[in-house]
Design a protein around this motif. Structure first.
Motif, PDB file in Angstrom:
ATOM      1  N   ALA A 222       0.845  -1.200   0.000  1.00 53.34           N
ATOM      2  CA  ALA A 222       0.000   0.000   0.000  1.00 53.34           C
ATOM      3  C   ALA A 222       0.879   1.248   0.000  1.00 53.34           C
ATOM      4  N   PHE A 223       0.353   2.318  -0.559  1.00 55.13           N
ATOM      5  CA  PHE A 223       1.034   3.605  -0.545  1.00 55.13           C
ATOM      6  C   PHE A 223      -0.017   4.677  -0.303  1.00 55.13           C
ATOM      7  N   GLU A 224       0.155   5.429   0.770  1.00 55.08           N
ATOM      8  CA  GLU A 224      -0.841   6.419   1.151  1.00 55.08           C
ATOM      9  C   GLU A 224      -0.604   7.737   0.419  1.00 55.08           C
ATOM     10  N   PHE A 225      -1.642   8.199  -0.256  1.00 58.28           N
ATOM     11  CA  PHE A 225      -1.600   9.498  -0.928  1.00 58.28           C
ATOM     12  C   PHE A 225      -2.183  10.544   0.021  1.00 58.28           C
ATOM     13  N   THR A 226      -1.357  11.517   0.360  1.00 53.47           N
ATOM     14  CA  THR A 226      -1.743  12.492   1.391  1.00 53.47           C
ATOM     15  C   THR A 226      -1.718  13.930   0.917  1.00 53.47           C
ATOM     16  N   SER A 227      -1.301  14.191  -0.320  1.00 50.07           N
ATOM     17  CA  SER A 227      -1.248  15.571  -0.797  1.00 50.07           C
ATOM     18  C   SER A 227      -1.642  15.639  -2.263  1.00 50.07           C
ATOM     19  N   LEU A 228      -2.163  16.795  -2.655  1.00 46.53           N
ATOM     20  CA  LEU A 228      -2.576  16.985  -4.041  1.00 46.53           C
ATOM     21  C   LEU A 228      -1.393  16.900  -5.004  1.00 46.53           C
ATOM     22  N   GLY A 229      -0.224  17.314  -4.535  1.00 44.97           N
ATOM     23  CA  GLY A 229       0.940  17.294  -5.405  1.00 44.97           C
ATOM     24  C   GLY A 229       1.288  15.914  -5.909  1.00 44.97           C
ATOM     25  N   GLN A 230       0.898  14.891  -5.160  1.00 41.84           N
ATOM     26  CA  GLN A 230       1.203  13.524  -5.589  1.00 41.84           C
ATOM     27  C   GLN A 230       0.350  13.080  -6.777  1.00 41.84           C
ATOM     28  N   LEU A 231      -0.750  13.782  -7.009  1.00 44.47           N
ATOM     29  CA  LEU A 231      -1.686  13.347  -8.040  1.00 44.47           C
ATOM     30  C   LEU A 231      -1.411  13.933  -9.418  1.00 44.47           C
ATOM     31  N   GLY A 232      -0.545  14.938  -9.488  1.00 42.28           N
ATOM     32  CA  GLY A 232      -0.315  15.615 -10.759  1.00 42.28           C
ATOM     33  C   GLY A 232       0.154  14.680 -11.855  1.00 42.28           C
ATOM     34  N   TRP A 233       1.094  13.814 -11.524  1.00 42.80           N
ATOM     35  CA  TRP A 233       1.623  12.903 -12.536  1.00 42.80           C
ATOM     36  C   TRP A 233       0.552  11.942 -13.044  1.00 42.80           C
ATOM     37  N   PHE A 234      -0.398  11.612 -12.195  1.00 42.60           N
ATOM     38  CA  PHE A 234      -1.426  10.657 -12.610  1.00 42.60           C
ATOM     39  C   PHE A 234      -2.474  11.311 -13.507  1.00 42.60           C
ATOM     40  N   LEU A 235      -2.604  12.622 -13.430  1.00 41.38           N
ATOM     41  CA  LEU A 235      -3.458  13.308 -14.385  1.00 41.38           C
ATOM     42  C   LEU A 235      -2.884  13.181 -15.794  1.00 41.38           C
ATOM     43  N   LEU A 236      -1.593  13.418 -15.917  1.00 40.36           N
ATOM     44  CA  LEU A 236      -0.936  13.249 -17.214  1.00 40.36           C
ATOM     45  C   LEU A 236      -0.951  11.785 -17.652  1.00 40.36           C
ATOM     46  N   PHE A 237      -0.786  10.908 -16.683  1.00 43.66           N
ATOM     47  CA  PHE A 237      -0.787   9.480 -16.994  1.00 43.66           C
ATOM     48  C   PHE A 237      -2.160   9.026 -17.496  1.00 43.66           C
TER      49      PHE A 237
END
Length: 605
Positions: free
Chosen positions: A247-262
């Motif tokens: 598991a990997f906990e996502f805790t900030s919006l900054g972590q999601l930026g790459w997945f938008l492009l992905f």
């Protein structure tokens, strides 16, 4: 001396008559509380189909293992087996397997009656009837292809076979088309749930992809079929997830930026994959060679690629786990991704019977891992583990090819049991679907329909295309009528035997004359004279609404809304008025409301 006994007898008869009337009234009140619940019957059917689905999945699994033992002399994952073989065996076995699978299809088509085997086609534009023998021939061909290394999954054939058996069950009992369609949906739900140990995904797949209907009337049976099939499957295969990663906990919006492009990248990749499938089918379809030679050619292409990349054998399950857990060189990973892509496109394009669900998961995992390795080597996204991109890629490419982000999200959660990946997975799946729809309007399931004359449109409604349905599609047996000369006690007895509020009244030629209402009958029960002298024609009321089998459901809507009957009578024509059936008012109105609420559209060319 004789009058006293006679008076006592008269009083006794009066008391008995009053007791009889009270008995009738009490019985009528009890009868009014009893209702035949068709929804409960559908749940029972769904449970039976769930048991059937889990059993068929088990039989299919061991049948594939039997083919592998016969042709490869060992069980296990096909990719691992291919690594142990010599290069010429990797080439020859899929080619010979394709030839044998093609011969089964070639001879089978000549021996059995042709019929549609496409789940969506019989739901959207058909009557829910799937032919058993063509389905069995395709299942046997798929067994040979899968067991000899074809780059396809077994989930497609498992789902198809269970749905076919469910449809055949309904055909044996001569059930109406609406129930046959529901049985097909339950079979699809059970097949997907059993194949992936994913009950929620199975129900969502059948509701969204097959039936296009999330109303509880349809969704509840799908849930029951999925749950029962999953538990039957778990009895033999356990409950372990298909793919297990930390598991990997996502805790900030900054972590999601790459997945938008992905997500955008996965949408473009998924659309490209669908276009390649269509181009491959068109290319191999232009070959004048017989079907068995085309399948042999597809197997030879897979075998030739397997010389350098044996991981392309099979559905990609073992190779996906290898990507998730073993460190691979970036160049090898990209080569393996392209190799699996070409192998799957070649297998499906030549007509190999099977599914692309699991191969699509492999492509997503390979794409995500390759992107993550590239970003990490360039110093970007170093705080995000590689396996997060792999899992998100699996769901996003699946969403792009099915055009169903909800199905992809649920499926990835159930096969990994990793809830921590849901935030990036949800964003990437939604974006991938939007991008894929813009680049390729047809999904992997709707493309075959379009090729057969069905295409998406904004003018019509989906299931089952309610405006295209006729009253005859929903018609049941008529409410058992009474003759116009039937006496009141017999009418009362008929009401006690059934749960109808109205009884049709017919003449000697079975022409519908009127209706006897339960409410109108009650006021006569206290009248001893009426019990002996009143007949049906004395208490019947005019028929407010009559339907005909050829009448469209849309045209019948005003009449259904105006009727207060639970079972609206159907006559052969408004001129003859011969009683031929009935339509459950709530069911017809519910179907129209559900179709309007869905908004998904189809049009028959």
């Amino acid at each position: 001396m004789n009058r006293a006994p006679s008076g006592r007898v008269e009083r006794a008869l009066t008391v008995a008559r009053n007791l009889g009337v009270r008995h009738w009234r009490r019985a009528l009140r009890v009868r009014a509380k009893l209702r035949w619940n068709e929804e409960f019957f559908h749940l029972l059917l769904a449970g039976a189909i769930g048991v059937l689905g889990g059993t068929v999945n088990l039989v299919f699994y061991f049948a594939i293992e039997g083919v592998k033992r016969f042709t490869l002399h060992r069980p296990g994952d096909l990719a691992e087996i291919a690594e142990l073989l010599d290069w010429w065996q990797r080439l020859l076995i899929p080619a010979l397997g394709g030839l044998a699978a093609g011969l089964v299809l070639h001879w089978g088509v000549q021996l059995v009656q042709a019929g549609s085997t496409n789940l969506l086609e019989v739901v959207v534009a058909g009557d829910g009837r799937l032919k058993f023998r063509p389905g069995l021939v395709r299942a046997l061909s798929s067994l040979i292809s899968i067991g000899t290394g074809a780059s396809i999954g077994r989930e497609g054939s498992v789902t198809q076979m269970i749905a076919t058996l469910a449809s055949k069950l309904g055909q044996w009992f001569d059930w109406q088309p609406y129930r046959l369609r529901l049985l097909v949906g339950c079979g699809a739900a059970a097949g997907m749930a059993a194949a992936y140990n994913a009950p929620i995904a199975g129900a969502v797949f059948a509701a969204q992809i097959v039936l296009g209907n999330f109303s509880m009337t349809c969704f509840a049976p799908l849930v029951v079929a999925s749950v029962v099939a999953t538990l039957v499957s778990r009895t033999f295969f356990g409950i372990a997830p298909w793919y297990s990663v930390p598991a990997f906990e996502f805790t900030s919006l900054g972590q999601l930026g790459w997945f938008l492009l992905f997500g955008v990248l996965c949408g473009a990749f998924g659309a490209g994959f669908l276009r390649m499938l269509a181009a491959s089918e068109a290319l191999f379809g232009r070959l004048r060679a017989p079907l068995y030679l085309r399948l042999a050619l597809g197997g030879a292409i897979v075998g030739g690629i397997a010389i350098g990349y044996p991981e392309v054998w099979g559905n990609g399950y073992g190779a996906t786990n290898k990507i998730l857990h073993d460190p691979l060189a970036w160049e090898f990973l990209v080569g393996l991704l392209l190799a699996k892509l070409i192998a799957t496109v070649a297998a499906m394009g030549t007509g190999t019977v099977g599914g692309v669900f699991t191969p699509t998961l492999f492509l997503g995992a390979g794409l995500g891992t390759a992107l993550a390795m590239g970003l990490h080597s360039a110093g970007f996204a170093t705080g995000l583990p590689t396996h997060t991109f792999a899992l998100v890629g699996m769901g996003s490419v699946l969403a792009a090819t099915t055009h169903s982000p909800l199905l992809a999200m649920v499926m990835l959660f159930e096969i990994s049991l990793n809830y921590s990946m849901m935030p990036p997975l949800m964003l990437a799946c939604a974006l991938a679907t939007l991008v894929a729809r813009q680049l390729h309007p047809d999904s992997v399931y709707t493309a075959p329909l379009k090729a057969r004359g069905l295409e998406p449109s904004a003018d019509t409604l989906r299931i089952g295309a309610a405006h295209q349905q006729k009253i005859g599609d929903l018609m049941r047996a008529p409410v058992s009528p009474v003759r116009d000369n039937t006496p009141l006690p017999e009418i009362a007895a008929r009401f006690l035997e059934h749960t109808f509020n109205f009884l049709p009244v017919v003449d000697a030629r079975n022409r519908l004359l009127g209706l006897v209402a339960l409410h109108d009958l009650k006021e006569h029960l206290g009248d001893s004279h009426a019990l002996r002298s009143v007949i049906a024609s004395d208490v019947m009321r005019p028929v407010p609404v009559m339907l005909t089998p050829a009448q469209s459901l849309t045209d019948a809507l005003p009449a259904l809304l105006a009727s207060e009957q639970r079972n609206v009578p159907v006559v052969n024509s408004l001129d003859e008025r011969r009683l031929v059936g009935s339509v459950l008012r709530a069911e017809a109105l519910g179907l129209m409301a559900e179709a309007i609420a869905i908004g998904s559209t189809w049009k028959l060319k």
